[in-house]
Design an enzyme around this catalytic site. Structure first.
Site, short mmCIF file in Angstrom:
data_model
loop_
_atom_site.label_atom_id
_atom_site.label_comp_id
_atom_site.label_asym_id
_atom_site.label_seq_id
_atom_site.Cartn_x
_atom_site.Cartn_y
_atom_site.Cartn_z
N HIS A 364 0.82 -1.21 0.00
CA HIS A 364 0.00 0.00 0.00
C HIS A 364 0.85 1.25 0.00
O HIS A 364 0.48 2.27 -0.57
CB HIS A 364 -0.94 -0.02 1.20
CG HIS A 364 -1.79 -1.24 1.22
ND1 HIS A 364 -2.27 -1.83 2.35
CD2 HIS A 364 -2.19 -2.02 0.19
CE1 HIS A 364 -2.94 -2.91 2.03
NE2 HIS A 364 -2.90 -3.05 0.73
N ARG A 471 -9.62 4.07 -8.72
CA ARG A 471 -9.61 2.84 -7.91
C ARG A 471 -10.14 3.17 -6.52
O ARG A 471 -9.37 3.59 -5.65
CB ARG A 471 -8.19 2.28 -7.80
CG ARG A 471 -7.62 1.75 -9.11
CD ARG A 471 -6.18 1.31 -8.88
NE ARG A 471 -5.69 0.38 -9.87
CZ ARG A 471 -4.76 0.68 -10.78
NH1 ARG A 471 -4.25 1.89 -10.83
NH2 ARG A 471 -4.34 -0.23 -11.64
N ARG A 507 -14.49 3.02 -10.23
CA ARG A 507 -14.56 1.56 -10.17
C ARG A 507 -14.98 1.16 -8.77
O ARG A 507 -14.39 1.64 -7.78
CB ARG A 507 -13.20 0.96 -10.49
CG ARG A 507 -13.22 -0.56 -10.31
CD ARG A 507 -11.95 -1.19 -10.74
NE ARG A 507 -10.90 -1.03 -9.74
CZ ARG A 507 -9.66 -1.49 -9.90
NH1 ARG A 507 -9.33 -2.07 -11.03
NH2 ARG A 507 -8.77 -1.34 -8.96
N GLU A 606 -11.24 -8.30 -17.41
CA GLU A 606 -9.96 -8.69 -16.79
C GLU A 606 -9.75 -10.19 -16.80
O GLU A 606 -8.76 -10.69 -16.31
CB GLU A 606 -9.89 -8.22 -15.34
CG GLU A 606 -10.26 -6.78 -15.13
CD GLU A 606 -9.99 -6.32 -13.71
OE1 GLU A 606 -8.83 -6.04 -13.40
OE2 GLU A 606 -10.95 -6.24 -12.93
N ASN A 629 -3.58 -5.61 -16.51
CA ASN A 629 -2.73 -6.24 -15.49
C ASN A 629 -3.27 -7.61 -15.12
O ASN A 629 -2.54 -8.60 -15.07
CB ASN A 629 -2.67 -5.38 -14.22
CG ASN A 629 -2.26 -3.96 -14.50
OD1 ASN A 629 -1.64 -3.69 -15.51
ND2 ASN A 629 -2.62 -3.04 -13.62
N ASP A 630 -4.57 -7.64 -14.86
CA ASP A 630 -5.17 -8.93 -14.50
C ASP A 630 -5.36 -9.80 -15.73
O ASP A 630 -5.08 -11.00 -15.71
CB ASP A 630 -6.50 -8.72 -13.77
CG ASP A 630 -6.29 -8.49 -12.29
OD1 ASP A 630 -5.51 -9.26 -11.69
OD2 ASP A 630 -6.87 -7.55 -11.73
N ARG A 640 1.01 -11.71 -11.37
CA ARG A 640 1.56 -10.36 -11.57
C ARG A 640 2.40 -9.88 -10.40
O ARG A 640 3.13 -8.90 -10.52
CB ARG A 640 0.42 -9.37 -11.86
CG ARG A 640 -0.57 -9.25 -10.72
CD ARG A 640 -1.81 -8.48 -11.10
NE ARG A 640 -1.75 -7.07 -10.73
CZ ARG A 640 -2.78 -6.24 -10.76
NH1 ARG A 640 -3.98 -6.67 -11.16
NH2 ARG A 640 -2.66 -5.00 -10.41
N CYS A 677 -6.98 0.10 -19.36
CA CYS A 677 -6.51 0.86 -18.20
C CYS A 677 -5.44 0.12 -17.38
O CYS A 677 -5.15 0.51 -16.26
CB CYS A 677 -7.67 1.26 -17.30
SG CYS A 677 -8.55 -0.12 -16.59
C1 PEP Z 1 -5.89 -4.16 -14.11
O1 PEP Z 1 -6.05 -5.28 -13.63
O2 PEP Z 1 -5.33 -3.96 -15.20
C2 PEP Z 1 -6.36 -2.96 -13.41
C3 PEP Z 1 -6.32 -1.78 -13.99
O3 PEP Z 1 -6.81 -3.10 -12.14
P1 PEP Z 1 -5.84 -3.32 -10.87
O4 PEP Z 1 -4.45 -3.11 -11.33
O5 PEP Z 1 -6.30 -2.36 -9.85
O6 PEP Z 1 -6.14 -4.75 -10.52
MG MG Z 2 -7.46 -5.58 -12.02
#
Ligand code: PEP
Ligand code: MG
Length: 747
Positions: A364, A471, A507, A606, A629-630, A640, A677
Site C-alpha cells: 500500500h 480505484r 470503479r 480482466e 494487469n489482471d 503479476r 486501463c
Molecule cells: C488491471 O487489472 O489492469 C487494473 C487496472 O486493475 P488493478 O491493477 O487495480 O487490478
Molecule cells: Mg485488475
C-alpha cells in the site's frame, strides 16, 4: 581466563574505557585493546578484524600474531574460521582450529602455532562490523563464561567502532557512514530524485556502553522494563475491541516484556559491566543476526517483534525519541525499513524520494508513492544501517538503485540523467494541450488512473482528458477502519469537484487478492488472485456495495455519474451488479435524493472468459475497460506479483495482441465504448501498439501521458498495424523486435 568472575569482566571493561579515554589515534587504541584483552583473558593471541568493504575482512590489530600481517591479511566473508564467524554472526569455539571445518591456513600470521580458537562477531544492530578473536597454544575449548565475556567486549567494540573510535589510515579504519555506497533494490515508482536522508526512525546512539555501577544500571533497566510493560498493557487495553491480529502482536510483546530469559541475559550483561542500553542493544543485535538466518515466517515475525520492543526500550533508556530536534531537510528522501500508507500520506508531497529496506511492488505504501508520483526504491537491503540523517543521497527509481554519499562522478552522471528527464518533461508540457492525433489522423483519447485525492491535481497538469479509472479501494486501504457512507459522499464529491466536469470512471471496490483491508476478516485462500475478490465479494456481501453506490449517487448530486464493476468473469455478474444499481437508484429517488444527470454503467474486462461472452453481453454493457494487469496474468497464467514470472511474457506477444484485437472487434460490432486501463497503457511502445490494434482510449498514470502522447503524435498507426500483422503472420512469438526495428527505421 585468568579472572573469569563477573568482577574480572568488569575490570576488563573498566581498563578498556581507560584505553579509549586517552587521545591516542585509532590504530594505537586497537593495539592497546588487543593487548589488554589477551592479557586479562590469559590467551597468547587477541586479534581484531574489521570489514574493509562489504565482503572483505582485514586484520587490523593483533597481540600474538606477526605484526607484519596487520593490514595485510584479508579474507572474504565466509572464508576461514574468522570469515565463518562474520558470515553467520555466530561464535566459533574450537580446541583444534586447524582441524575445524573451514579453517584456512594463513602463513603470514604465524598462527599455525596456536591450536585453540575463539571468535565472536563484532556487530551492531544487524550491521556486521568485524570479528574479535582469541587464540591459545594449548588445545582447549573456552568456557561458556569466557565466551560470554568476549561477547560483552565485542559489544563495546561495536559501539566504539560506531562512534568512530578506531578511525585511522587504511580502508578498514576509514570512518563508518562516510564512504559512498551503492544499494540495489527494486522499482516501486519510477523517477529520479536527489536530496538528503530523512530517517523515518532515527538510529539510537549509545555513547556510554560501559558503566561504573551495575546496581544503578540494573535499576535503570528495571525502570525501563516497567515503563515498557505499562505501555504495552495500555495498548492492549485500548485495542481489546481491535482486530485479532493486532491483539496477537501485542500479546507477543507482552510475552517478551515478561520474558525471564530476555531479562536474565540483560541482567547478566549489566553485571559484567555493560550499561543498561548496551545490554538491550546486545540482545537486539543477536536477535537481528538470528533473523537473518531463520526462514520460518512465524519465527521471523517474533524476532521482528523483539526488535521493535528493543527499540522502544532503547528510546526509553536514552531519551532519544523519534523527535530528534532535527528539521526535515528541504529536499528530504525518506529512508525506512517499511512505512504504512497513512504515515506516508502524512509526509505527503514534501518528500522527494523514498527508499525502503523492505516494502514490495504491490504494497500500500507503494500505491501511495505512485499516487504522489514520488520515486521509490524497495528492497534496498542495509539502507537503514548505512544511512545517517542528512546524508547526500540519489534515488534512481527507474533502475531500482540508490547512491548513498555518492562520489563526484556518480553525482555528475546522475544529474545529467535528471536534466535529460527535465528536458523531456518540458517537451511533454509543450504538447500538453494538443490532441493525441496520430500521423494517419486517428485521435486517441488519453485519460488517467487515480485513486486518492492526491492524484487529482495531476488532471490539469498532465493534460489528461478525464479519469479513466478511479480505484476506489485505495481510500479503503489507507484507513484502519471502514469509512462511513457520509465520508465517502464527501470524498467522491470532492473528486468530482476537482475533475471540473471531466468524466470520472469510478470503479467499485476491488478488494481481495493482494488488496486486503486491514479491518476485514482475512480469508485464508489457497489462491487469492483466483479467489473471493472484487465483484465476487460485492455480490456476496451486497451491504458494502450498496453503501458505495449510494455514496456515489449522492456525491454526483445531479451531475453525470460513471460506475464500473471490476473483475467481471461472466455476463450474469454484470447483470446482478447492474440490478443493484437500479435498486439503489429507486431507493435514492424514494428518499428524495437528486439523481445523476446521466448514468453510465460498465465493466472491466480482466478475465479471458469475458472476451468470449455471448454477443448479447456486449450489446447490453454500457462500456468496457480492459484491465490488462489482471487479463495478462490470467491469459498467461503468470502471477503479476511474482517477480520470478511477472516479466516472463511480453504484452506484445502475438497471442495476447490477438486477444485484444478480438475484444476490439466484438465491441465494434455492438458499438460498445472500449478503453484499456492496465499499466501497459502507460508504456509508450505498448500503448501505440494497443492503439494500432484498434483501442481509442487509454488510461494510465498521469506521468505517462506526455511520453505516450509524444510517441503517438509521431506514429502512423496503419503502418504500425501492418508491421504487427506481418510479424504475427510470420509466426513470431512476440512482435516486439519487428516493431522496434520499424521505429528505428522510421525515426
Ligand atoms: C488491471 O487489472 O489492469 C487494473 C487496472 O486493475 P488493478 O491493477 O487495480 O487490478
Ligand atoms: Mg485488475
Amino acid at each position: 581466563m585468568a579472572d573469569s568472575t563477573e568482577s574480572g569482566s568488569r575490570k576488563l571493561l573498566g581498563r578498556l574505557r581507560e584505553a579509549m579515554a586517552g587521545d591516542s589515534a585509532g590504530q594505537e587504541r586497537l593495539d592497546k585493546i588487543t593487548h589488554l584483552i589477551a592479557n586479562s583473558m590469559g590467551t597468547e593471541v587477541c586479534s581484531i578484524y574489521l570489514f574493509r568493504d562489504e565482503d572483505t575482512l582485514e586484520l587490523c590489530a593483533t597481540e600474538g600474531l606477526k605484526t607484519e600481517a596487520v593490514h595485510q591479511t584479508r579474507m572474504r566473508m565466509g572464508e576461514g574460521l574468522v570469515g565463518r564467524v562474520a558470515r553467520f554472526g555466530k561464535v566459533v569455539n574450537t580446541p583444534d582450529a586447524p582441524a575445524a571445518k573451514g579453517f584456512r591456513f594463513m602463513p603470514e600470521t604465524g598462527e599455525e602455532r596456536f591450536s585453540s580458537f575463539l571468535g565472536v562477531p563484532i556487530q551492531r544492530l544487524g550491521e556486521k562490523l568485524g570479528v574479535l578473536v582469541v587464540q591459545s597454544r594449548d588445545p582447549r575449548e573456552y568456557l561458556a563464561d569466557e565466551v560470554y565475556a568476549l561477547e560483552v567486549v565485542a559489544m563495546v567494540l561495536a559501539e566504539m567502532t560506531e562512534l568512530g573510535a578506531f578511525v585511522g589510515e587504511g580502508a578498514a579504519l576509514s570512518p563508518l557512514h562516510q564512504q559512498p555506497v551503492l544499494l540495489r533494490g527494486g522499482t516501486g515508482q519510477e523517477g529520479t530524485a536527489e536530496g538528503h536522508v530523512w530517517l523515518h526512525e532515527p538510529r539510537v546512539v549509545i555513547t556510554n556502553p560501559i558503566a561504573d555501577d551495575p546496581h544503578i544500571e540494573q535499576a535503570r533497566l528495571n525502570h525501563a522494563v516497567e515503563e515498557l510493560r505499562v505501555g504495552v498493557n495500555k495498548m492492549l487495553e485500548m485495542s481489546q475491541n481491535g482486530d485479532k491480529e493486532q491483539l496477537q502482536v501485542l500479546e507477543a510483546y507482552r510475552m517478551f516484556a515478561n520474558s525471564k530469559g530476555w531479562m536474565r541475559r540483560m541482567e547478566e550483561d549489566i553485571s559484567r559491566g555493560l550499561s543498561a542500553e548496551a545490554a538491550v542493544e546486545k540482545e537486539q543485535s543477536q536477535a537481528r543476526a538470528r533473523m537473518e538466518q531463520v526462514s520460518d515466517p512465524y519465527l521471523r515475525e517474533r524476532l521482528a517483534d523483539l526488535d521493535d520492543l528493543s527499540n522502544r526500550m532503547l528510546r526509553i533508556l536514552t531519551g532519544q525519541g523519534k523527535e530528534t530536534g532535527i528539521d526535515l531537510p528541504a529536499d528530504p528522501i525518506l529512508v525506512a525499513r517499511n512505512i504504512g500508507p497513512a504515515e506516508l500520506l502524512e509526509y505527503g508531497r514534501s518528500l522527494r524520494g523514498i527508499v525502503l529496506e523492505e516494502g514490495s511492488v504491490g504494497s500500500h505504501a507503494t500505491i501511495v508513492a505512485r499516487a504522489l508520483a514520488i520515486p521509490l526504491v524497495v528492497h534496498a537491503k542495509r539502507v537503514t544501517t548505512e544511512a545517517l540523517n542528512g546524508d547526500h543521497i540519489m534515488v534512481d527509481g527507474d533502475q531500482g538503485v540508490v547512491h548513498l554519499r555518492p562520489d563526484d562522478t556518480v553525482v555528475t552522471a546522475f544529474r545529467d540523467k535528471i536534466a535529460m528527464q527535465a528536458e523531456a518533461q518540458e517537451r511533454y508540457a509543450s504538447i500538453r494541450d494538443k490532441p493525441a492525433t496520430t500521423q494517419d489522423g486517428k485521435e486517441i483519447s488519453l485519460v488517467m488512473n487515480a485513486g486518492l485525492m492526491a492524484d487529482l491535481p495531476s488532471l490539469p497538469s498532465s493534460g489528461a482528458e478525464g479519469v479513466g479509472l478511479f480505484r476506489t479501494e485505495l481510500q479503503f486501504l489507507v484507513r484502519n477502519k471502514m469509512p462511513k457512507r457520509s465520508e465517502l459522499v464527501a470524498l467522491y464529491s470532492r473528486v468530482l469537484d476537482a475533475a471540473g466536469g471531466k468524466r470520472v470512471v469510478f470503479r467499485t471496490l476491488d478488494i481481495g487478492s493482494d488488496k486486503v483491508l486491514p479491518y476485514m476478516k482475512p480469508t485464508d485462500e489457497p489462491n487469492p488472485a483466483l479467489g473471493w475478490r472484487a465483484i465476487r465479494v460485492g455480490l456476496d456481501k451486497p451491504g458494502i456495495m450498496r453503501m458505495q453506490l449510494q455514496a456515489l449517487i449522492r456525491a454526483a448530486n445531479g451531475r453525470p455519474l460513471t460506475i464500473m464493476f471490476p473483475f467481471v468473469a461472466q455476463a450474469e455478474e454484470y447483470r446482478a451488479a447492474r440490478a443493484e444499481v437500479d435498486k439503489t437508484i429507486a431507493r435514492e429517488e424514494r428518499l428524495g435524493h437528486v439523481l445523476p444527470e446521466t448514468l453510465e454503467i460498465g465493466a472491466m474486462l480482466e478475465t479471458p472468459s469475458l472476451a468470449f461472452a455471448p454477443q448479447k453481453f456486449f450489446d447490453e454493457v454500457g462500456f468496457l475497460s480492459i484491465g490488462g494487469n489482471d487479463l495478462k496474468q490470467f491469459f498467461f497464467a503468470a502471477d503479476r506479483e511474482n517477480e520470478r514470472v511477472r516479466r516472463r511474457y511480453d504484452t506484445l506477444n502475438a497471442s495476447f495482441l490477438s486477444l485484444i484485437e478480438r475484444i476490439v472487434e466484438r465491441c465494434a460490432i455492438s458499438g460498445t465504448p472500449l478503453s484499456f486501463c492496465g499499466e501497459d497503457a502507460g508504456r509508450p511502445v505498448e500503448a501505440v501498439c494497443l492503439a494500432a490494434m484498434g483501442l481509442r482510449t487509454l488510461s494510465m498514470r498521469p506521468a505517462s501521458i506526455g511520453p505516450v502522447k509524444s510517441l503517438l503524435l509521431r506514429t502512423n498507426l496503419d503502418d504500425l498495424r501492418k508491421v504487427i500483422l506481418d510479424a504475427r503472420h510470420r509466426g513470431e512469438q512476440t512482435v516486439r523486435p519487428m516493431v522496434m526495428e520499424w521505429f528505428r527505421q522510421s525515426r
